[in-house]
Design a protein around this motif. Structure first.
Motif, PDB file in Angstrom:
ATOM      1  N   HIS A   1      43.532  23.791  83.790  1.00 23.84           N
ATOM      2  CA  HIS A   1      43.622  24.428  85.103  1.00 23.84           C
ATOM      3  C   HIS A   1      44.602  23.714  86.028  1.00 23.84           C
ATOM      4  CE1 HIS A   1      40.357  27.580  85.491  1.00 23.84           C
ATOM      5  NE2 HIS A   1      40.129  27.100  84.279  1.00 23.84           N
ATOM      6  N   ARG A   2      44.864  22.447  85.771  1.00 23.03           N
ATOM      7  CA  ARG A   2      45.775  21.676  86.626  1.00 23.03           C
ATOM      8  C   ARG A   2      47.226  21.762  86.168  1.00 23.03           C
ATOM      9  NH1 ARG A   2      43.678  17.172  89.828  1.00 23.03           N
ATOM     10  NH2 ARG A   2      45.751  16.296  89.580  1.00 23.03           N
ATOM     11  N   GLN A   3      47.470  21.936  84.869  1.00 26.71           N
ATOM     12  CA  GLN A   3      48.805  21.699  84.330  1.00 26.71           C
ATOM     13  C   GLN A   3      49.497  22.913  83.723  1.00 26.71           C
ATOM     14  OE1 GLN A   3      48.215  18.532  81.486  1.00 26.71           O
ATOM     15  NE2 GLN A   3      47.956  16.975  83.074  1.00 26.71           N
ATOM     16  N   THR A   4      48.781  24.017  83.521  1.00 23.49           N
ATOM     17  CA  THR A   4      49.347  25.106  82.723  1.00 23.49           C
ATOM     18  C   THR A   4      50.248  26.013  83.540  1.00 23.49           C
ATOM     19  OG1 THR A   4      47.428  25.048  81.287  1.00 23.49           O
ATOM     20  CG2 THR A   4      48.773  27.037  81.215  1.00 23.49           C
ATOM     21  N   GLY A   5      51.366  26.399  82.939  1.00 20.07           N
ATOM     22  CA  GLY A   5      52.310  27.311  83.567  1.00 20.07           C
ATOM     23  C   GLY A   5      53.653  27.221  82.889  1.00 20.07           C
TER      24      GLY A   5
ATOM     25  N   PHE B   1      46.055  30.877  78.006  1.00 23.66           N
ATOM     26  CA  PHE B   1      44.680  30.463  77.727  1.00 23.66           C
ATOM     27  C   PHE B   1      44.364  30.609  76.240  1.00 23.66           C
ATOM     28  CE2 PHE B   1      40.016  31.553  77.835  1.00 23.66           C
ATOM     29  CZ  PHE B   1      39.569  30.296  78.215  1.00 23.66           C
ATOM     30  N   SER B   2      44.744  31.717  75.633  1.00 25.64           N
ATOM     31  CA  SER B   2      44.496  31.919  74.203  1.00 25.64           C
ATOM     32  C   SER B   2      45.174  30.845  73.368  1.00 25.64           C
ATOM     33  CB  SER B   2      44.981  33.310  73.766  1.00 25.64           C
ATOM     34  OG  SER B   2      44.243  34.324  74.383  1.00 25.64           O
ATOM     35  N   GLU B   3      46.403  30.496  73.721  1.00 29.69           N
ATOM     36  CA  GLU B   3      47.118  29.454  72.989  1.00 29.69           C
ATOM     37  C   GLU B   3      46.400  28.114  73.127  1.00 29.69           C
ATOM     38  OE1 GLU B   3      51.047  29.475  74.546  1.00 29.69           O
ATOM     39  OE2 GLU B   3      51.568  31.435  73.679  1.00 29.69           O
ATOM     40  N   TRP B   4      45.938  27.817  74.333  1.00 34.36           N
ATOM     41  CA  TRP B   4      45.210  26.569  74.561  1.00 34.36           C
ATOM     42  C   TRP B   4      43.908  26.546  73.760  1.00 34.36           C
ATOM     43  CZ3 TRP B   4      40.387  25.448  76.603  1.00 34.36           C
ATOM     44  CH2 TRP B   4      40.143  24.106  76.901  1.00 34.36           C
ATOM     45  N   VAL B   5      43.136  27.641  73.811  1.00 30.53           N
ATOM     46  CA  VAL B   5      41.869  27.717  73.077  1.00 30.53           C
ATOM     47  C   VAL B   5      42.099  27.482  71.589  1.00 30.53           C
ATOM     48  CG1 VAL B   5      40.083  29.346  72.300  1.00 30.53           C
ATOM     49  CG2 VAL B   5      40.638  29.187  74.739  1.00 30.53           C
ATOM     50  N   ASN B   6      43.140  28.065  71.037  1.00 32.95           N
ATOM     51  CA  ASN B   6      43.406  27.940  69.605  1.00 32.95           C
ATOM     52  C   ASN B   6      43.786  26.522  69.191  1.00 32.95           C
ATOM     53  OD1 ASN B   6      42.881  30.658  69.143  1.00 32.95           O
ATOM     54  ND2 ASN B   6      45.027  31.263  69.417  1.00 32.95           N
ATOM     55  N   ARG B   7      44.204  25.715  70.139  1.00 35.99           N
ATOM     56  CA  ARG B   7      44.566  24.324  69.830  1.00 35.99           C
ATOM     57  C   ARG B   7      43.376  23.373  69.904  1.00 35.99           C
ATOM     58  NH1 ARG B   7      49.053  25.412  73.326  1.00 35.99           N
ATOM     59  NH2 ARG B   7      48.073  24.121  74.935  1.00 35.99           N
ATOM     60  N   GLN B   8      42.250  23.830  70.455  1.00 36.61           N
ATOM     61  CA  GLN B   8      41.110  22.940  70.671  1.00 36.61           C
ATOM     62  C   GLN B   8      40.183  22.907  69.465  1.00 36.61           C
ATOM     63  OE1 GLN B   8      41.464  21.269  73.686  1.00 36.61           O
ATOM     64  NE2 GLN B   8      43.269  22.617  73.662  1.00 36.61           N
ATOM     65  N   GLN B   9      39.788  21.703  69.054  1.00 33.50           N
ATOM     66  CA  GLN B   9      38.773  21.575  68.016  1.00 33.50           C
ATOM     67  C   GLN B   9      37.379  21.710  68.613  1.00 33.50           C
ATOM     68  OE1 GLN B   9      39.647  17.860  66.028  1.00 33.50           O
ATOM     69  NE2 GLN B   9      41.132  18.857  64.671  1.00 33.50           N
ATOM     70  N   GLN B  10      37.215  21.275  69.849  1.00 32.12           N
ATOM     71  CA  GLN B  10      35.990  21.489  70.603  1.00 32.12           C
ATOM     72  C   GLN B  10      36.360  21.500  72.082  1.00 32.12           C
ATOM     73  OE1 GLN B  10      33.447  18.228  69.492  1.00 32.12           O
ATOM     74  NE2 GLN B  10      34.375  16.823  70.961  1.00 32.12           N
ATOM     75  N   PHE B  11      35.503  22.111  72.884  1.00 31.81           N
ATOM     76  CA  PHE B  11      35.785  22.245  74.309  1.00 31.81           C
ATOM     77  C   PHE B  11      35.125  21.106  75.088  1.00 31.81           C
ATOM     78  CE2 PHE B  11      35.660  26.950  73.154  1.00 31.81           C
ATOM     79  CZ  PHE B  11      37.040  27.016  72.985  1.00 31.81           C
ATOM     80  N   SER B  12      35.838  20.597  76.089  1.00 30.37           N
ATOM     81  CA  SER B  12      35.279  19.592  76.983  1.00 30.37           C
ATOM     82  C   SER B  12      35.652  19.938  78.421  1.00 30.37           C
ATOM     83  CB  SER B  12      35.799  18.193  76.639  1.00 30.37           C
ATOM     84  OG  SER B  12      37.176  18.067  76.992  1.00 30.37           O
TER      85      SER B  12
END
Length: 249
Positions: A195-199, A176-187
Motif C-alpha cells: 500500500h505504501r510503494q506500489t505504482g 495487486f494480482s501480480e503482488w499476490v502471485n509473488r507471495q508465499q504467505q501473506f503478512s
C-alpha cells in the motif's frame, strides 16, 4: 477515499478449508484533502453495547474503518460503481455509516433496515468472522443497495470510484494480482508495504497518491485477525507517526 485490500490468511486457497479460523488482513489507504482536520488515532469506543475500535475523522466525527472484538471489521469507500455528481444536502456524512452499523443485530438486519436514502453513494466492505469467515460488499448507488456475497477464500482490491476511473481501477487490480502471485504467505507488514510503494510513478494514481488539488494519502490502517487476537496498525502519513495495538479475541 480510498484503496482497500482484503487478504485471507487462514484458508487453504485450493480447498477452502479452515473457514472457521477466520484469519484475514484488511488494509486501507485513506485518500483525503490534506487540509482536512486531522483524524484521531484509533481507540476503543462503546457503541450500542459493543466495544469497537476505530480512528475518528477530525472534521465530521465518523470513521472509514472499524473492528469490534468478536464479529465484524468494516471499511467504507466513497462512491459505488462510477463517479457521481455531488448533490447535497445529504442526511449525514458517510462516515457515520460504520458507527451506525453496530446498532443493528447483524449485517442482514443492517442491509434490510438501515435508512440509506439521502446518503451520498458509497461502498462498504463487511468482513464477518463468527462463526465463519464471510465477505460482503454493499454498494449504495444513491437509489438502490447492491449486496454481493464474495468468496472469502480469495484476495480483493477496491479503489474509490470517485477518485479513480475504471481503467485506473483495473490497472491497480493488476498490480495487486501480480503482488499476490509473488507471495508465499501473506503478512501485515508486506501488505502495508504494498500500500505504501506500489505504482508506476504516477503520483495521481499510485497507491500512495498525491494530487495538485490537495488530495493525497493521509493515513494507512491495517487490521489483522487470527484466532488469538486482532492486530491494528495505523500510520499517519502527514505527521509520520504510527501506532500498533492488539485486541485479544
Amino acid at each position: 477515499m480510498c484503496t482497500v485490500s482484503f487478504l485471507p490468511t487462514s484458508i487453504n486457497p485450493e480447498s477452502g478449508e479452515d473457514l472457521k479460523a477466520g484469519g484475514f488482513i484488511l488494509t486501507s489507504n485513506r485518500d483525503e484533502q490534506a487540509g482536512r482536520r486531522r483524524a484521531m488515532f484509533p481507540r476503543r469506543y462503546w457503541l450500542s453495547g459493543c466495544t469497537v475500535f476505530f480512528p475518528k475523522d477530525g472534521q465530521a466525527g465518523g470513521t472509514w474503518i472499524a473492528t469490534d472484538e468478536h464479529r465484524y471489521t468494516l471499511c467504507l469507500l466513497n462512491g459505488a460503481f462510477e463517479a457521481h455528481h455531488h448533490c447535497p444536502p445529504y442526511r449525514h456524512s458517510r462516515g457515520q455509516v460504520i458507527p451506525d452499523f453496530f446498532s443493528y443485530d447483524n449485517e442482514i438486519d443492517f442491509s434490510l433496515h438501515y435508512p440509506f436514502d439521502k446518503l451520498e453513494p458509497f461502498t462498504l466492505v463487511v468482513v464477518e468472522y463468527d462463526p465463519l469467515l464471510t465477505l460482503i460488499e454493499l454498494r449504495w448507488d444513491g437509489s438502490q443497495l447492491h449486496r454481493t456475497l464474495l468468496d472469502a477464500t480469495q484476495p480483493y482490491l477496491w479503489s474509490s470510484a470517485t477518485l479513480y476511473p475504471k481503467t485506473i481501477r483495473q490497472k491497480r487490480e493488476g498490480w495487486f494480482s501480480e503482488w499476490v502471485n509473488r507471495q508465499q504467505q501473506f503478512s501485515q507488514e508486506a501488505i502495508v508495504q504494498f500500500h505504501r510503494q506500489t505504482g508506476d510513478g504516477d503520483p495521481e494514481n499510485d497507491l500512495l497518491m498525491r494530487r495538485p488539488n490537495g488530495i493525497q494519502t493521509v493515513s494507512i490502517t491495517s487490521v489483522e485477525r487470527n484466532d488469538q487476537a486482532h492486530r491494528v496498525y495505523y500510520h499517519d502519513m502527514l505527521t509520520h507517526t504510527n501506532t500498533t495495538f492488539r485486541i485479544l479475541s
